[in-house]
Write a protein that holds these residues in place. Structure first.
Motif, PDB file in Angstrom:
ATOM      1  N   MET A   1       0.860  -1.167   0.000  1.00 25.97           N
ATOM      2  CA  MET A   1       0.000   0.000   0.000  1.00 25.97           C
ATOM      3  C   MET A   1       0.910   1.234   0.000  1.00 25.97           C
ATOM      4  O   MET A   1       1.805   1.354   0.822  1.00 25.97           O
ATOM      5  CB  MET A   1      -0.910  -0.028   1.232  1.00 25.97           C
ATOM      6  N   HIS A   2       0.673   2.131  -0.908  1.00 25.37           N
ATOM      7  CA  HIS A   2       1.465   3.346  -1.009  1.00 25.37           C
ATOM      8  C   HIS A   2       1.017   4.343   0.065  1.00 25.37           C
ATOM      9  O   HIS A   2      -0.166   4.470   0.335  1.00 25.37           O
ATOM     10  CB  HIS A   2       1.302   3.967  -2.399  1.00 25.37           C
ATOM     11  N   LYS A   3       2.000   5.024   0.668  1.00 22.22           N
ATOM     12  CA  LYS A   3       1.684   6.030   1.693  1.00 22.22           C
ATOM     13  C   LYS A   3       1.838   7.417   1.098  1.00 22.22           C
ATOM     14  O   LYS A   3       2.800   7.696   0.379  1.00 22.22           O
ATOM     15  CB  LYS A   3       2.620   5.877   2.894  1.00 22.22           C
ATOM     16  N   TRP A   4       0.873   8.271   1.413  1.00 21.20           N
ATOM     17  CA  TRP A   4       0.893   9.659   0.963  1.00 21.20           C
ATOM     18  C   TRP A   4       0.771  10.566   2.175  1.00 21.20           C
ATOM     19  O   TRP A   4      -0.099  10.354   3.012  1.00 21.20           O
ATOM     20  CB  TRP A   4      -0.304   9.940   0.052  1.00 21.20           C
ATOM     21  N   GLN A   5       1.629  11.582   2.252  1.00 19.27           N
ATOM     22  CA  GLN A   5       1.430  12.604   3.272  1.00 19.27           C
ATOM     23  C   GLN A   5       0.208  13.408   2.847  1.00 19.27           C
ATOM     24  O   GLN A   5      -0.059  13.584   1.660  1.00 19.27           O
ATOM     25  CB  GLN A   5       2.643  13.512   3.371  1.00 19.27           C
ATOM     26  N   ILE A   6      -0.550  13.878   3.806  1.00 17.40           N
ATOM     27  CA  ILE A   6      -1.820  14.548   3.497  1.00 17.40           C
ATOM     28  C   ILE A   6      -1.626  15.738   2.550  1.00 17.40           C
ATOM     29  O   ILE A   6      -2.425  15.943   1.641  1.00 17.40           O
ATOM     30  CB  ILE A   6      -2.571  14.948   4.787  1.00 17.40           C
ATOM     31  N   GLN A   7      -0.545  16.488   2.719  1.00 16.67           N
ATOM     32  CA  GLN A   7      -0.297  17.632   1.848  1.00 16.67           C
ATOM     33  C   GLN A   7      -0.089  17.178   0.401  1.00 16.67           C
ATOM     34  O   GLN A   7      -0.599  17.783  -0.535  1.00 16.67           O
ATOM     35  CB  GLN A   7       0.953  18.430   2.294  1.00 16.67           C
ATOM     36  N   GLU A   8       0.682  16.104   0.232  1.00 17.61           N
ATOM     37  CA  GLU A   8       0.939  15.573  -1.110  1.00 17.61           C
ATOM     38  C   GLU A   8      -0.332  14.983  -1.711  1.00 17.61           C
ATOM     39  O   GLU A   8      -0.608  15.155  -2.899  1.00 17.61           O
ATOM     40  CB  GLU A   8       2.044  14.515  -1.053  1.00 17.61           C
TER      41      GLU A   8
ATOM     42  N   ARG B   1      -6.255   7.644  -9.164  1.00 14.11           N
ATOM     43  CA  ARG B   1      -5.880   6.648 -10.183  1.00 14.11           C
ATOM     44  C   ARG B   1      -5.139   5.478  -9.549  1.00 14.11           C
ATOM     45  O   ARG B   1      -5.368   4.317  -9.887  1.00 14.11           O
ATOM     46  CB  ARG B   1      -5.015   7.295 -11.260  1.00 14.11           C
ATOM     47  N   SER B   2      -4.252   5.786  -8.603  1.00 16.14           N
ATOM     48  CA  SER B   2      -3.507   4.729  -7.919  1.00 16.14           C
ATOM     49  C   SER B   2      -4.440   3.806  -7.137  1.00 16.14           C
ATOM     50  O   SER B   2      -4.230   2.593  -7.097  1.00 16.14           O
ATOM     51  CB  SER B   2      -2.465   5.328  -6.973  1.00 16.14           C
ATOM     52  N   ALA B   3      -5.461   4.383  -6.521  1.00 16.55           N
ATOM     53  CA  ALA B   3      -6.429   3.559  -5.776  1.00 16.55           C
ATOM     54  C   ALA B   3      -7.162   2.615  -6.721  1.00 16.55           C
ATOM     55  O   ALA B   3      -7.412   1.456  -6.380  1.00 16.55           O
ATOM     56  CB  ALA B   3      -7.423   4.444  -5.035  1.00 16.55           C
ATOM     57  N   GLU B   4      -7.507   3.092  -7.908  1.00 20.10           N
ATOM     58  CA  GLU B   4      -8.201   2.240  -8.876  1.00 20.10           C
ATOM     59  C   GLU B   4      -7.292   1.169  -9.458  1.00 20.10           C
ATOM     60  O   GLU B   4      -7.705   0.026  -9.622  1.00 20.10           O
ATOM     61  CB  GLU B   4      -8.758   3.082 -10.025  1.00 20.10           C
ATOM     62  N   GLN B   5      -6.050   1.523  -9.745  1.00 19.25           N
ATOM     63  CA  GLN B   5      -5.151   0.603 -10.436  1.00 19.25           C
ATOM     64  C   GLN B   5      -4.338  -0.277  -9.492  1.00 19.25           C
ATOM     65  O   GLN B   5      -4.095  -1.445  -9.785  1.00 19.25           O
ATOM     66  CB  GLN B   5      -4.202   1.389 -11.338  1.00 19.25           C
ATOM     67  N   ASP B   6      -3.895   0.285  -8.366  1.00 15.71           N
ATOM     68  CA  ASP B   6      -2.950  -0.422  -7.497  1.00 15.71           C
ATOM     69  C   ASP B   6      -3.528  -0.855  -6.160  1.00 15.71           C
ATOM     70  O   ASP B   6      -2.862  -1.532  -5.395  1.00 15.71           O
ATOM     71  CB  ASP B   6      -1.723   0.469  -7.224  1.00 15.71           C
ATOM     72  N   GLY B   7      -4.738  -0.410  -5.847  1.00 12.55           N
ATOM     73  CA  GLY B   7      -5.345  -0.786  -4.579  1.00 12.55           C
ATOM     74  C   GLY B   7      -5.348   0.358  -3.582  1.00 12.55           C
ATOM     75  O   GLY B   7      -5.041   1.505  -3.919  1.00 12.55           O
TER      76      GLY B   7
ATOM     77  N   SER C   1     -10.799   2.366  -3.991  1.00 15.22           N
ATOM     78  CA  SER C   1     -11.588   2.507  -5.217  1.00 15.22           C
ATOM     79  C   SER C   1     -13.034   2.137  -4.893  1.00 15.22           C
ATOM     80  O   SER C   1     -13.321   1.465  -3.892  1.00 15.22           O
ATOM     81  CB  SER C   1     -11.050   1.571  -6.303  1.00 15.22           C
ATOM     82  N   ARG C   2     -13.956   2.538  -5.719  1.00 19.58           N
ATOM     83  CA  ARG C   2     -15.374   2.204  -5.527  1.00 19.58           C
ATOM     84  C   ARG C   2     -15.559   0.685  -5.554  1.00 19.58           C
ATOM     85  O   ARG C   2     -16.308   0.127  -4.757  1.00 19.58           O
ATOM     86  CB  ARG C   2     -16.224   2.885  -6.601  1.00 19.58           C
ATOM     87  N   ALA C   3     -14.854   0.000  -6.454  1.00 22.46           N
ATOM     88  CA  ALA C   3     -14.986  -1.462  -6.549  1.00 22.46           C
ATOM     89  C   ALA C   3     -14.546  -2.138  -5.252  1.00 22.46           C
ATOM     90  O   ALA C   3     -15.218  -3.050  -4.758  1.00 22.46           O
ATOM     91  CB  ALA C   3     -14.173  -1.986  -7.729  1.00 22.46           C
ATOM     92  N   ASP C   4     -13.416  -1.687  -4.685  1.00 20.22           N
ATOM     93  CA  ASP C   4     -12.964  -2.257  -3.409  1.00 20.22           C
ATOM     94  C   ASP C   4     -13.945  -1.966  -2.291  1.00 20.22           C
ATOM     95  O   ASP C   4     -14.245  -2.823  -1.463  1.00 20.22           O
ATOM     96  CB  ASP C   4     -11.584  -1.710  -3.027  1.00 20.22           C
TER      97      ASP C   4
END
Length: 83
Positions: free
Chosen positions: A1-8, A18-24, A40-43
């Motif tokens: 699972m990729h981590k993102w700082q809230i600002q980024e 896009r990452s949520a749809e493609q990579d989870g 993603s909506r599907a998940d």
């Protein structure tokens, strides 16, 4: 699972989506602490069970509303027990 700082994540929202749809799922952090996960909506639908219910599934059966259907239960034991 990729981590993102809230600002980024705020600055690159379309990329995060896009990452949520493609990579989870995508992990959103604030001051190094995980505070949210973007799905993603599907998940989300899969996890929350937003699919057809068992009742809906059975109603779509070709056997639904057939009065002459006879179902008998097998009375035999499922295992042999030794005493």
């Amino acid at each position: 699972m990729h981590k993102w700082q809230i600002q980024e994540a705020k600055a690159r929202l379309s990329t995060v989506l896009r990452s949520a749809e493609q990579d989870g799922p995508q992990d959103i952090t604030h001051h190094g602490r995980s505070v949210a996960v973007l799905l993603s909506r599907a998940d989300y639908d899969r996890l929350t069970g937003n699919r057809q219910s068992l009742v809906e599934f059975m109603r779509r059966s070709p056997l639904y509303d057939q009065d002459d259907l006879i179902i008998e239960r097998d009375a035999s034991l499922t295992r042999e027990f030794e005493l």
